[in-house]
Design an enzyme around this catalytic site. Sequence first.
Site, mmCIF file in Angstrom:
data_model
loop_
_atom_site.group_PDB
_atom_site.id
_atom_site.type_symbol
_atom_site.label_atom_id
_atom_site.label_comp_id
_atom_site.label_asym_id
_atom_site.label_seq_id
_atom_site.Cartn_x
_atom_site.Cartn_y
_atom_site.Cartn_z
ATOM 1 N N ASN A 1 1.025 -1.312 -0.128
ATOM 2 C CA ASN A 1 0.099 0.139 -0.100
ATOM 3 C C ASN A 1 0.925 1.371 -0.013
ATOM 4 O OD1 ASN A 1 -1.408 2.372 0.967
ATOM 5 N ND2 ASN A 1 -3.130 1.028 1.850
ATOM 6 N N GLU B 1 -3.960 2.121 -3.221
ATOM 7 C CA GLU B 1 -3.845 3.505 -2.785
ATOM 8 C C GLU B 1 -2.992 4.260 -3.647
ATOM 9 O OE1 GLU B 1 -5.596 5.323 0.907
ATOM 10 O OE2 GLU B 1 -4.289 3.719 1.685
ATOM 11 N N ASP C 1 -4.173 -4.691 0.672
ATOM 12 C CA ASP C 1 -4.455 -3.941 1.966
ATOM 13 C C ASP C 1 -5.815 -4.620 2.264
ATOM 14 O OD1 ASP C 1 -5.292 -2.721 4.000
ATOM 15 O OD2 ASP C 1 -4.555 -0.583 3.332
ATOM 16 N N ASN D 1 -7.234 -4.407 5.076
ATOM 17 C CA ASN D 1 -7.846 -3.623 6.255
ATOM 18 C C ASN D 1 -8.449 -4.457 7.449
ATOM 19 O OD1 ASN D 1 -7.502 -0.781 6.308
ATOM 20 N ND2 ASN D 1 -8.645 -0.627 4.432
ATOM 21 N N ASP E 1 -1.827 -6.144 5.776
ATOM 22 C CA ASP E 1 -1.476 -6.317 4.227
ATOM 23 C C ASP E 1 -1.107 -7.840 4.092
ATOM 24 O OD1 ASP E 1 -1.065 -3.350 2.819
ATOM 25 O OD2 ASP E 1 -0.418 -3.362 5.009
ATOM 26 N N ASP F 1 2.783 4.763 5.042
ATOM 27 C CA ASP F 1 2.604 4.185 6.286
ATOM 28 C C ASP F 1 2.360 2.781 6.407
ATOM 29 O OD1 ASP F 1 0.139 4.415 4.798
ATOM 30 O OD2 ASP F 1 -0.944 5.543 6.457
ATOM 31 N N HIS F 2 2.521 1.944 5.169
ATOM 32 C CA HIS F 2 2.593 0.483 5.042
ATOM 33 C C HIS F 2 4.054 0.309 4.574
ATOM 34 C CE1 HIS F 2 -1.885 -0.302 5.256
ATOM 35 N NE2 HIS F 2 -1.912 1.019 5.155
#
Length: 256
Positions: free
Chosen positions: A7, A34, A145, A147, A217, A246-247
Amino acid sequence: MKIASFNVNSIRSRLPVVLDWLTQNQPDVLCVQETKVQDVDFPAEPFDQAGYNYIFKGQKSYNGVAIFSKDKPKNVEFGLDDQPQDQPRLIKAEIKSIAIVNTYVPQGYLPDSEKFQYKLDWFGRLLRYFEKHFKPADPVIWVGDLNIAPEPIDVYDPKALLGHVCYHPAVHKALQQVMQWGFVDVFRMHNKNAGEYTFWDYRMINSFKRNLGWRLDHIMATKPLAEKCTACRIDKKPRIAEKPSDHTPIVAEFEM
C-alpha cells in the site's frame, strides 16, 4: 516467483520509494494499493524505464490499484461483478498462468456506520466473485491491503483495539468466510511470531520506533500454490525511507 504487495499511499508521492524497492528486490510481480491518481495522470514512464509492464485503475485522491509485472499480464479485469464504482479497488490479471487478484478493501470508518456495513458487504461480494470465477484447486493468489488484522498477534494491543473496524469480530467472520473458500495465509505458514506488522499509523508519535503496528497487508494463496510457497516476509526498510508510506511491503516466494 517473487510476488509482493505494498500500500503505497499515493504512487506519485511515493514514486522514489517504489522504484528503489523494485530495483533492489526485483520482484516478478508487485501489487500496489491506494495509488490515489486518476488514470490519465498515472506515472507510467518511470516503470517503463525500470522494465516493468503495468496495469492500473485509479481515481483522484482516493483508492486505486495497480500491478507491475516482468511478464505481460493477461486477461485483465477490474472491479467486482456488480458495481463499476468498485473498479479502483480490485484488479485481476493472469501472470505465468497464475490468477492474481489485488484488492484494496474498504476501511470501514466506524463500527456503527454505513461504511462499515459496506465493508462487510464487500467481503460477501468478494466471496461470490471467487466462487463464480475460480475453483479452490485453481492457482490463485489474493493480495492487498485487506484492512483486517486477523489474529491477536496481528495488532499491538488486541485487548484495547478489539472492536476497531480493522479488528472486529464481524470483519474476522467475513474474512474467515472468504478464507474457508480455499485460501491459506502464507505469511503465517512461515512466521508464527507476534509483533510482525505492515502498517504503523502516522498519527501516533513514534509508532514505528515503538512498533505500535498492525498486520493489514496480506498474501493469500489457494492450497496448490501455498504448498509451493517457500518464504514470506515483511520488508520494513521502506517504512524508514524518506517520505515513506504508512505501510510497508509484504513479499512471498513460490517455486514454480
